[in-house]
Enzyme design. Structure first.
Site, PDB file in Angstrom:
ATOM      1  N   ASP A  90       0.855  -1.185   0.000  1.00 50.68           N
ATOM      2  CA  ASP A  90       0.000   0.000   0.000  1.00 50.68           C
ATOM      3  C   ASP A  90       0.890   1.233   0.000  1.00 50.68           C
ATOM      4  OD1 ASP A  90      -2.380  -1.422   0.047  1.00 50.68           O
ATOM      5  OD2 ASP A  90      -2.610  -1.306   2.216  1.00 50.68           O
ATOM      6  N   ASP A 147      -7.048  -1.319  -4.732  1.00 52.94           N
ATOM      7  CA  ASP A 147      -8.140  -0.890  -3.855  1.00 52.94           C
ATOM      8  C   ASP A 147      -9.047   0.116  -4.562  1.00 52.94           C
ATOM      9  OD1 ASP A 147      -7.013  -2.463  -1.844  1.00 52.94           O
ATOM     10  OD2 ASP A 147      -5.888  -0.782  -1.001  1.00 52.94           O
TER      11      ASP A 147
END
Length: 187
Positions: free
Chosen positions: A127, A140
Site C-alpha cells: 500500500d 483498492d
C-alpha cells in the site's frame, strides 16, 4: 445462437483486456512504490489529502483482518473465480466491465499476498496511497470503483441476465401466448 456466442466472445475479450491492463497498472505502481519509497520517505501530492508512503499491509481494507491473511487470500481466490463466472453469465457489457475491475483489484492484491508470503498465503499487500485516514493502492481503487458502479447499475436497473431483461421489458414466459388472447379480448 451465433449472435449470443459472438456477444459472449466480445464480453470475454473486454473482461480479459481490462483485467490484464488494470492488473499491470496496479503491479507497476506497486513496483514503483517499492523502489521509490523504500527508504521510508513520504511524498506529499496534495497536502492534507494525499501523500505517498510505503506500508506493507497484512490485513484487508482499513487494516481489518491483519491476523487472518491466509483467510483473506482464500476469500480473494474465491472472489476471483466468482467474478469470472459472473462475467461469463451476464448479458451486459456494463456488468462485464465492473466485474473486470473488481477481478483486477482482488487479483492484484492476491498477487502481493502470494509473492510476499513467508508462509501459507500470508504475504503483505503493498500500500502506498495515503489518504490520511486510510492507506491503499491502485487495486483498492479498482475495487472501490467496482463497488460504486455495482450500486449505480443496480439503482439504474441494468439487467444482468436475459431473465432480468425480459422482466424489465414486462415479459414473462407466457406473454407471447397471452398477447394474442389479450388482443382478441380487447377487440
Amino acid at each position: 445462437m451465433k449472435n449470443d456466442q459472438r456477444r459472449l466472445r466480445d464480453r470475454v475479450a473486454v473482461f480479459a483486456c481490462i483485467a490484464i491492463a488494470a492488473i499491470a497498472i496496479d503491479q507497476l505502481t506497486k513496483m514503483w512504490a517499492l523502489s521509490a519509497l523504500a527508504d521510508g520517505r513520504t511524498i506529499r501530492v496534495i497536502p492534507g489529502l494525499l501523500s505517498l508512503t510505503l506500508v506493507r499491509n497484512p490485513g484487508a481494507s482499513l487494516g481489518m483482518g491483519s491476523g487472518m491473511t491466509w483467510l483473506i487470500s482464500l476469500l480473494a481466490m474465491a472472489a476471483c473465480v466468482a467474478l469470472v463466472v459472473l462475467a461469463v453469465r451476464t448479458i451486459s457489457m456494463k456488468w462485464t466491465v465492473l466485474f473486470a475491475f473488481a477481478f483486477a483489484g482482488a487479483f492484484g492484491n492476491l498477487i502481493d499476498r502470494v509473492i510476499y508470503a513467508e508462509g501459507f498465503l500470508n504475504g503483505k499487500v503493498v500500500d502506498f496511497l495515503n489518504y490520511g485516514w486510510s492507506i491503499g493502492n491502485v487495486a483498492d481503487i479498482f475495487l472501490m470503483l467496482a463497488g460504486v458502479a455495482a450500486v449505480l447499475l443496480l439503482f439504474l436497473g441494468e439487467p444482468f441476465s436475459q431473465k432480468d431483461l425480459d422482466e424489465a421489458n414486462g415479459k414473462t414466459l407466457g406473454d407471447d401466448a397471452n398477447a394474442t388472447d389479450d388482443g382478441a379480448k380487447a377487440a
